[in-house]
Enzyme design. Structure first.
Site: not given
Ligand code: CO
Length: 134
Positions: A7, A79, A130
């Site tokens: 994502h 992020h 991430e």
């Protein structure tokens, strides 16, 4: 080592406006807001055919998203999340190259119930990364 893009997370100053825009203007499949107190965020998931967008809004007093919005009042990319098969192997490899892991260095359970780690943005071209074990 990294696999699919899981994502992209975007911090937004108004979650309803952002969710409406993704649904009504961009025609995306948009979920309902969910509170994630452990991460200090309220999040709306946008489902794309090949990935997801997470719209992030601050939750609670010490939300990391609030500081981001203070610096970026219109919101912005917060992020990017890549999938890895084994998060501990990925961490150990990255640390051996000198990359910095945020927090304790131990994976936390992320927004999708899977172990995640964050890498220092200064080590990755100014982008908070991430890693999520899938
Ligand atoms: Co994320």
């Amino acid at each position: 080592m990294i696999g699919r893009l899981n994502h992209v997370a975007i911090a937004v100053p108004d979650l309803t406006v952002a969710a409406d825009q993704y649904r009504d203007t961009l025609g995306a499949k948009v979920g309902h807001p969910q509170d994630e107190p452990d991460h200090g965020v309220r999040v709306v998931f946008v489902e794309l055919e090949n990935s997801k967008i997470e719209l992030l809004y601050p939750l609670g007093e010490n939300s990391p998203i609030q500081g981001f919005l203070d610096k970026n009042p219109s919101g912005g990319m917060h992020h990017i999340c890549y999938e890895v098969e084994n998060i501990l192997e990925a961490r150990d490899h990255l640390m051996s190259t000198g990359a910095r892991i945020l927090g304790t260095g131990e994976p936390k359970i992320g927004a999708h119930g899977k172990p995640v780690l964050f890498l220092h943005p200064k080590d990755f071209t100014g982008t908070l990364v991430e890693l999520e074990q899938v």
